[in-house]
Enzyme design. Sequence first.
Site, short mmCIF file in Angstrom:
data_model
loop_
_atom_site.label_atom_id
_atom_site.label_comp_id
_atom_site.label_asym_id
_atom_site.label_seq_id
_atom_site.Cartn_x
_atom_site.Cartn_y
_atom_site.Cartn_z
N ARG A 115 -4.85 -17.46 -29.45
CA ARG A 115 -3.54 -17.68 -29.19
C ARG A 115 -2.94 -16.63 -30.29
O ARG A 115 -1.57 -16.38 -29.56
CB ARG A 115 -3.66 -19.09 -30.69
CG ARG A 115 -4.16 -19.63 -30.15
CD ARG A 115 -4.15 -21.25 -31.08
NE ARG A 115 -2.59 -21.68 -31.31
CZ ARG A 115 -2.15 -22.57 -30.04
NH1 ARG A 115 -3.12 -23.08 -29.93
NH2 ARG A 115 -1.26 -23.33 -29.43
N LYS B 74 -6.68 -9.60 -13.34
CA LYS B 74 -7.71 -9.84 -13.83
C LYS B 74 -8.60 -8.47 -14.61
O LYS B 74 -8.12 -7.51 -15.65
CB LYS B 74 -9.29 -9.79 -13.51
CG LYS B 74 -9.90 -11.14 -13.08
CD LYS B 74 -10.01 -12.31 -15.11
CE LYS B 74 -8.77 -12.57 -15.41
NZ LYS B 74 -8.56 -14.23 -14.73
N GLU C 291 -5.58 -7.16 -17.03
CA GLU C 291 -5.23 -7.99 -18.53
C GLU C 291 -6.95 -7.02 -18.96
O GLU C 291 -6.51 -7.12 -20.27
CB GLU C 291 -5.05 -9.23 -18.24
CG GLU C 291 -6.39 -10.12 -18.72
CD GLU C 291 -6.17 -11.43 -18.03
OE1 GLU C 291 -6.20 -12.04 -17.14
OE2 GLU C 291 -5.48 -11.43 -18.75
N HIS D 95 5.09 -2.24 5.00
CA HIS D 95 6.63 -2.29 4.42
C HIS D 95 6.95 -1.97 3.32
O HIS D 95 7.79 -2.34 2.55
CB HIS D 95 6.84 -3.80 4.11
CG HIS D 95 5.99 -4.65 5.74
ND1 HIS D 95 7.09 -4.45 7.31
CD2 HIS D 95 5.12 -5.39 6.26
CE1 HIS D 95 7.26 -4.61 8.18
NE2 HIS D 95 5.56 -5.37 7.97
C1 AGP Z 1 -5.26 -15.25 -17.17
O1 AGP Z 1 -6.33 -14.65 -17.61
C2 AGP Z 1 -3.73 -15.49 -18.11
N1 AGP Z 1 -5.01 -15.36 -18.97
C3 AGP Z 1 -3.04 -16.52 -17.60
O2 AGP Z 1 -2.46 -15.85 -16.47
C4 AGP Z 1 -3.35 -17.71 -17.62
O3 AGP Z 1 -3.81 -17.63 -16.94
C5 AGP Z 1 -1.64 -17.81 -17.88
O4 AGP Z 1 -0.99 -17.35 -19.18
C6 AGP Z 1 -1.28 -19.95 -18.33
O5 AGP Z 1 -2.60 -19.99 -18.64
P1 AGP Z 1 -2.62 -22.28 -18.76
O6 AGP Z 1 -3.34 -21.83 -17.51
O7 AGP Z 1 -3.55 -22.12 -20.25
O8 AGP Z 1 -1.31 -22.54 -18.38
#
Ligand code: AGP
Length: 606
Positions: free
Chosen positions: A27, A482, A485, A501
């Site tokens: 988190r 992917k 990140e 475009h």
């Molecule tokens: C994707 O790899 C991410 N870590 C991120 O985009 C994620 O999917 C997004 O924050 C949504 O999270 P959730 O599915 O827990 O709502």
Amino acid sequence: MCGIIGITSNKPVSSSILHSLKKLEYRGYDSAGIATIDNGNINEVKSLGRVEVLEKNISQINLEGYIGIGHVRWATHGMPSTINAHPHSTENISVVHNGIIENSINLKNLLIKKGHKFKSETDTEVIVHLLSEYMKSNELNETIIKTLNDLEGSFALGIIFKDIPNIIVGARRGSPLAVGYGPNENYLGSDSYALKSMTNKITYLNDGEFCVIKKEEIDFFDHLGKKINKKVLQLSSNELNYEKGEYKHYMAKEIDEQPSTIKNCINEYVDKINNEINLLNFPWNKEQIKSVKLIGCGTAFHSCLMGKYWFEELTNLDVDVDIASEFRYRKNKFKEDCLYIFVSQSGETADTYAALNLCKKNKVKTCSIINVVESSIARDSDFVLPIHCGPEIGVASTKAFLGQMLVIYLLCLKISILMKDIKREDYDKKIRNLGLLSDLVKKTILDENQIQSISNTFAEAKGSMFLGRGFSYPIALEGALKLKELAYIHAEGYPAGEMKHGPLALIEDGMPVVVIAPKDDYYKKTISNMQEVIARGAKVLLLTNKDVNQIVSENIWQIIKIETTNDDLYPFLTTIPLQKLAYFTALKKGHDIDKPRNLAKSVTVE
Ligand code: AGP
């Protein structure tokens, strides 16, 4: 989006708090801290960086105490630093917070006028000063209620008091908070995952509620301070132990788990004897749904977009998709006959949750597709379709993406047969094909040597593009996300037909471009777009399927061939090499795969 934990026990708590903080690191992981009460004093230890740094610091000082709170931070107000790390304490009170206090500047000015001195740049620090201020002339519950009433924004809080050394107060508005019951000890945590090693008995606080936790009992209160009773939930045993095992990273494990998570999910929803999709108590009939709207963020949004293509292909419903952070602030026209579908792995994403609440306020039909069944989004939706993937720990979503797509696809097929938009024989065939999906995903996963060597080129690239049309367009977006990140490489996902475009100007000699073109209805068009980027010097990695014998260009840099399947199911297969490409590229660059910089798994702030 930070993680909080609190433990009150009949034994020292610091090592259990550290253990839970490690679980909560998904988190937030820019700093961490603990406060305990020992010998009538609040003792606080905070460190910049991961929990292991905090652990080292604590091992040198021997932090005692039978009651304590801990925090992992993902910075919002104030850069990552030891001072800005939580807990934030006055002499008498210590607080950990997940969320954002939107009126913190006003509150801080008022408190400064009253003589309070601030140490950090955080919004959180106002909470502990407010509590200290109200505590001067109020009992505990009044102090809590008055403090919470002053706060605007979102929060999950854990609070300890030097002068009431046997309690932890937990409070929630917007951000998730769970309470756990143990033998001679009780707990507070951002989610059940943080508490799983200690208990499987959990209660979730609802918005506006607070609780007072003692080691032998827990009292719950509503926003007015009225005592309330809460249901205790028992978590299932397969959710309790989820470790990396022999894998180096959770992400690698989670990619490899996809054949079995797909199988589980199909087993949950597909009645193989009657060749039927079972949505168990789906509460609406075909007359009540004239359109669907899919809403999510990030990877979940990409699965929503995939849903748009499937719903348009297989049903006659109007379909729309939206990014939750946009939807929640737009002037939406809510429709009674629209089914609003919220997609989220965690079920706690603040923007998606706010979008759901907006729909609830407007009294429209809500359904959520989630992984964490105890989550806020799941609890507050009219109907829930779990994706049955088990915990996903790697910040980069992998198995949850496939799970989300699968459940959206099943829902779409089911609606399509209910509406008679699909012929029974086609429906039967599609269900039978789903039975083969897990094996096809498995075969695709096994093929990885080529991707490993391709990732050397990507690791050195400044930028890259991912192109696809039709069903492959959402996958292009997901592949690019992917790579961004995990490998921190600029990556654009684009509909292949849009290149001319504007984005074609980005192509330079040697730029790696991924073209996703299985032999579906869009194949020929995509191949033409591929030629256009090759002609401008791009190094093309073509992702197609094994039955394509004749590839139309000699100038393709690399070709990866996935298994052949029916058109609807290619997205499940084309995703896999892209997950691996991002994984191996990040590995080459020496990045922290499970905890990429600046990110967190569960985005519980706006
Ligand atoms: C994707 O790899 C991410 N870590 C991120 O985009 C994620 O999917 C997004 O924050 C949504 O999270 P959730 O599915 O827990 O709502």
